[in-house]
Design a protein around this motif. Structure first.
Motif, PDB file in Angstrom:
ATOM      1  N   LYS A  12       0.803  -1.228   0.000  1.00  0.00           N
ATOM      2  CA  LYS A  12       0.000   0.000   0.000  1.00  0.00           C
ATOM      3  C   LYS A  12       0.833   1.274   0.000  1.00  0.00           C
ATOM      4  O   LYS A  12       0.297   2.358  -0.190  1.00  0.00           O
ATOM      5  N   TYR A  41      -6.045  -4.888  -3.218  1.00  0.00           N
ATOM      6  CA  TYR A  41      -6.037  -3.488  -2.830  1.00  0.00           C
ATOM      7  C   TYR A  41      -7.216  -2.773  -3.473  1.00  0.00           C
ATOM      8  O   TYR A  41      -7.670  -3.160  -4.546  1.00  0.00           O
ATOM      9  N   ASN A  84      -1.660   9.261  -2.640  1.00  0.00           N
ATOM     10  CA  ASN A  84      -1.956   8.255  -1.614  1.00  0.00           C
ATOM     11  C   ASN A  84      -3.299   7.550  -1.828  1.00  0.00           C
ATOM     12  O   ASN A  84      -4.201   7.643  -1.004  1.00  0.00           O
ATOM     13  N   TYR A  85      -3.415   6.845  -2.903  1.00  0.00           N
ATOM     14  CA  TYR A  85      -4.682   6.283  -3.370  1.00  0.00           C
ATOM     15  C   TYR A  85      -4.830   4.781  -3.146  1.00  0.00           C
ATOM     16  O   TYR A  85      -5.869   4.208  -3.446  1.00  0.00           O
ATOM     17  N   TYR A  87      -5.303   1.447  -0.858  1.00  0.00           N
ATOM     18  CA  TYR A  87      -5.809   1.012   0.439  1.00  0.00           C
ATOM     19  C   TYR A  87      -5.763  -0.506   0.523  1.00  0.00           C
ATOM     20  O   TYR A  87      -6.031  -1.192  -0.465  1.00  0.00           O
ATOM     21  N   ASP A  88      -5.456  -1.046   1.719  1.00  0.00           N
ATOM     22  CA  ASP A  88      -5.429  -2.496   1.887  1.00  0.00           C
ATOM     23  C   ASP A  88      -6.823  -3.010   2.262  1.00  0.00           C
ATOM     24  O   ASP A  88      -7.788  -2.242   2.336  1.00  0.00           O
ATOM     25  N   GLY A  91      -8.860  -1.291   4.882  1.00  0.00           N
ATOM     26  CA  GLY A  91      -9.254   0.090   4.625  1.00  0.00           C
ATOM     27  C   GLY A  91      -8.209   1.108   5.040  1.00  0.00           C
ATOM     28  O   GLY A  91      -8.511   2.285   5.190  1.00  0.00           O
ATOM     29  N   LYS A  92      -6.963   0.648   5.225  1.00  0.00           N
ATOM     30  CA  LYS A  92      -5.894   1.557   5.630  1.00  0.00           C
ATOM     31  C   LYS A  92      -5.001   1.878   4.439  1.00  0.00           C
ATOM     32  O   LYS A  92      -4.721   1.012   3.614  1.00  0.00           O
ATOM     33  N   ASN A  93      -4.568   3.130   4.376  1.00  0.00           N
ATOM     34  CA  ASN A  93      -3.609   3.492   3.340  1.00  0.00           C
ATOM     35  C   ASN A  93      -2.256   3.699   4.001  1.00  0.00           C
ATOM     36  O   ASN A  93      -2.068   3.406   5.170  1.00  0.00           O
ATOM     37  N   CYS A  94      -1.326   4.203   3.260  1.00  0.00           N
ATOM     38  CA  CYS A  94       0.033   4.378   3.759  1.00  0.00           C
ATOM     39  C   CYS A  94       0.042   5.413   4.884  1.00  0.00           C
ATOM     40  O   CYS A  94      -0.668   6.420   4.808  1.00  0.00           O
ATOM     41  N   ASP A  99       4.489   7.452   1.260  1.00  0.00           N
ATOM     42  CA  ASP A  99       3.325   7.299   0.386  1.00  0.00           C
ATOM     43  C   ASP A  99       3.737   6.756  -0.966  1.00  0.00           C
ATOM     44  O   ASP A  99       4.845   7.013  -1.438  1.00  0.00           O
TER      45      ASP A  99
END
Length: 107
Positions: A12, A41, A84-85, A87-88, A91-94, A99
């Motif tokens: 991510k 993702y 930063n697009y 997501y795992d 529902g979390k991004n970097c 990023d």
């Protein structure tokens, strides 16, 4: 040069490209993704950038193979930066320090 930009998601926070070429201005008008690690993702992408998507949308990238099968095509005369697009599954991004590279689109 191919007009398609193909990206492999490593996790991510990373793609195989450390910096993406400027899309549009450098001749890239299409884009698609695949996963390197077998994970899945969700890409949260803005509306008005890709043909057929006037509203923001999520694109699920999972398993082997390129997604979408028919690459997304840029709308003409778009200028934006996609940040930063990725997501795992949780529902979390970097977290912000590393990023994934921005995708800069400039016609």
């Amino acid at each position: 040069m191919s007009n398609k930009h193909s990206l492999t998601i490593v996790d991510k926070c990373h793609t195989t490209a450390e910096q993406h070429p400027m899309m549009g201005k450098n001749g890239y008008t299409k884009i698609q993704w695949q996963c390197a690690d077998g994970e899945s993702y969700a890409l949260l992408l803005p509306g008005g950038v890709f043909q057929g998507y006037t509203d923001a949308f999520a694109l699920l990238v999972n398993g082997p193979g390129w997604v979408p099968k028919k690459p997304l095509e840029l709308e003409p005369k778009v200028n934006t930066i996609i940040k930063n697009y990725i997501y795992d599954n949780d529902g979390k991004n970097c977290p912000g320090k590393a990023d994934p590279p921005d995708i800069t689109i400039q016609s």
